[in-house]
Design a protein around this motif. Structure first.
Motif, short mmCIF file in Angstrom:
data_model
loop_
_atom_site.label_atom_id
_atom_site.label_comp_id
_atom_site.label_asym_id
_atom_site.label_seq_id
_atom_site.Cartn_x
_atom_site.Cartn_y
_atom_site.Cartn_z
N PHE A 97 -35.45 -3.02 2.51
CA PHE A 97 -35.61 -3.47 1.12
C PHE A 97 -34.45 -4.34 0.66
O PHE A 97 -34.62 -5.23 -0.16
N ARG A 98 -33.25 -4.09 1.15
CA ARG A 98 -32.09 -4.87 0.70
C ARG A 98 -32.11 -6.29 1.26
O ARG A 98 -31.66 -7.21 0.59
N ARG A 99 -32.62 -6.46 2.45
CA ARG A 99 -32.68 -7.79 3.06
C ARG A 99 -34.04 -8.45 2.87
O ARG A 99 -34.21 -9.62 3.21
N ALA A 100 -35.02 -7.70 2.38
CA ALA A 100 -36.38 -8.19 2.20
C ALA A 100 -36.93 -8.72 3.53
O ALA A 100 -37.38 -9.85 3.64
N GLU A 116 -38.95 -10.70 13.27
CA GLU A 116 -38.51 -10.42 11.90
C GLU A 116 -39.20 -11.41 10.97
O GLU A 116 -39.16 -12.61 11.21
N LEU A 117 -39.83 -10.87 9.93
CA LEU A 117 -40.53 -11.68 8.94
C LEU A 117 -39.94 -11.45 7.56
O LEU A 117 -39.51 -10.33 7.25
N PRO A 118 -39.96 -12.46 6.72
CA PRO A 118 -39.53 -12.24 5.34
C PRO A 118 -40.59 -11.40 4.63
O PRO A 118 -41.78 -11.62 4.78
N ALA A 119 -40.12 -10.42 3.88
CA ALA A 119 -41.01 -9.57 3.10
C ALA A 119 -40.75 -9.85 1.62
O ALA A 119 -39.72 -10.39 1.25
N ARG A 120 -41.70 -9.49 0.80
CA ARG A 120 -41.52 -9.66 -0.64
C ARG A 120 -40.34 -8.79 -1.10
O ARG A 120 -40.28 -7.61 -0.78
N ALA A 121 -39.42 -9.39 -1.80
CA ALA A 121 -38.25 -8.66 -2.29
C ALA A 121 -38.66 -7.70 -3.40
O ALA A 121 -39.52 -8.02 -4.22
N VAL A 122 -38.05 -6.53 -3.39
CA VAL A 122 -38.27 -5.60 -4.50
C VAL A 122 -37.40 -6.05 -5.67
O VAL A 122 -36.30 -6.56 -5.48
N SER A 123 -37.92 -5.89 -6.87
CA SER A 123 -37.15 -6.30 -8.05
C SER A 123 -36.20 -5.20 -8.51
O SER A 123 -35.28 -5.46 -9.28
N THR A 124 -36.44 -4.00 -8.02
CA THR A 124 -35.61 -2.85 -8.38
C THR A 124 -34.47 -2.72 -7.38
O THR A 124 -34.72 -2.67 -6.18
N PRO A 125 -33.23 -2.66 -7.84
CA PRO A 125 -32.13 -2.43 -6.90
C PRO A 125 -32.28 -1.07 -6.23
O PRO A 125 -32.80 -0.13 -6.84
N VAL A 126 -31.84 -0.97 -4.98
CA VAL A 126 -31.88 0.31 -4.29
C VAL A 126 -30.86 1.23 -4.96
O VAL A 126 -29.68 0.90 -5.04
N ALA A 127 -31.34 2.34 -5.47
CA ALA A 127 -30.48 3.29 -6.18
C ALA A 127 -29.43 3.87 -5.23
O ALA A 127 -29.71 4.05 -4.04
N PRO A 128 -28.25 4.15 -5.74
CA PRO A 128 -27.21 4.70 -4.87
C PRO A 128 -27.51 6.12 -4.38
O PRO A 128 -27.15 6.48 -3.27
N ALA A 129 -28.20 6.92 -5.20
CA ALA A 129 -28.52 8.30 -4.81
C ALA A 129 -29.93 8.35 -4.23
O ALA A 129 -30.84 7.71 -4.72
N PHE A 130 -30.09 9.13 -3.18
CA PHE A 130 -31.38 9.28 -2.50
C PHE A 130 -32.12 10.45 -3.13
O PHE A 130 -31.65 11.59 -3.11
N ASP A 131 -33.28 10.18 -3.71
CA ASP A 131 -34.10 11.20 -4.36
C ASP A 131 -35.33 11.46 -3.48
O ASP A 131 -36.37 10.83 -3.65
N ALA A 132 -35.17 12.40 -2.55
CA ALA A 132 -36.23 12.67 -1.58
C ALA A 132 -37.52 13.15 -2.25
O ALA A 132 -38.62 12.79 -1.82
N ALA A 133 -37.41 13.94 -3.31
CA ALA A 133 -38.61 14.45 -3.99
C ALA A 133 -39.40 13.30 -4.61
O ALA A 133 -40.64 13.27 -4.51
N ARG A 134 -38.71 12.37 -5.23
CA ARG A 134 -39.40 11.22 -5.83
C ARG A 134 -40.03 10.34 -4.75
O ARG A 134 -41.15 9.84 -4.91
#
Length: 143
Positions: free
Chosen positions: A51-54, A67-85
């Motif tokens: 997700f960070r490199r798209a 390696e292919l370009p993927a659509r970039a996510v507009s949401t920054p990757v959160a620093p904390a990992f929320d496994a339940a979410r």
């Protein structure tokens, strides 16, 4: 005998299939099981999405990759990992809940701290990785 079994590098057909699967996910015209089946039939052993490199990288058993370009996510990757979410987003994807989209899944995964994921066909699992290398392993559901 397939090109892969003979040790030949990735061919144009395989490149086209990888691109079609990436586009199929992005357009919601292919489900995860359809993508996995298509890639397995084409000789791939897995793929990874960053997700960070798209980027999306498709791997063959002989070590060749695309390696292919993927659509970039507009949401920054959160620093904390929320496994339940993240697991809730995975369940929505598995059940194709109304309103589900792969783009929406990617946005939710990033906001839950998922920086990348790796899918192993032989291992029948996906490994979701946080910025701090925390992981969540999701085995493929039995079908």
């Amino acid at each position: 005998m397939s090109d892969i079994a003979q040790g030949v590098s990735m061919n144009e057909r395989q490149r086209m299939i990888a691109r079609a699967c990436l586009e199929g996910a992005d357009r919601n015209s292919m489900t995860f099981p359809q993508i996995v089946g298509t890639l397995i039939d084409a000789g791939f052993e897995g793929y990874a999405v960053d997700f960070r490199r798209a980027t999306a990288t498709y791997h063959l058993p002989d070590g060749d990759s695309l390696e292919l370009p993927a659509r970039a996510v507009s949401t920054p990757v959160a620093p904390a990992f929320d496994a339940a979410r993240l697991q809730a987003a995975i369940r929505d994807a598995q059940q194709l809940v109304p309103g589900y989209s792969y783009r929406g899944f990617c946005e939710t995964a990033a906001s839950a701290g998922c920086a990348a994921y790796i899918v192993s066909f032989s291992g029948r699992r996906a490994l979701y990785i946080g910025r701090d290398a925390e992981i969540h392993v999701e085995r493929f559901p039995d079908q």
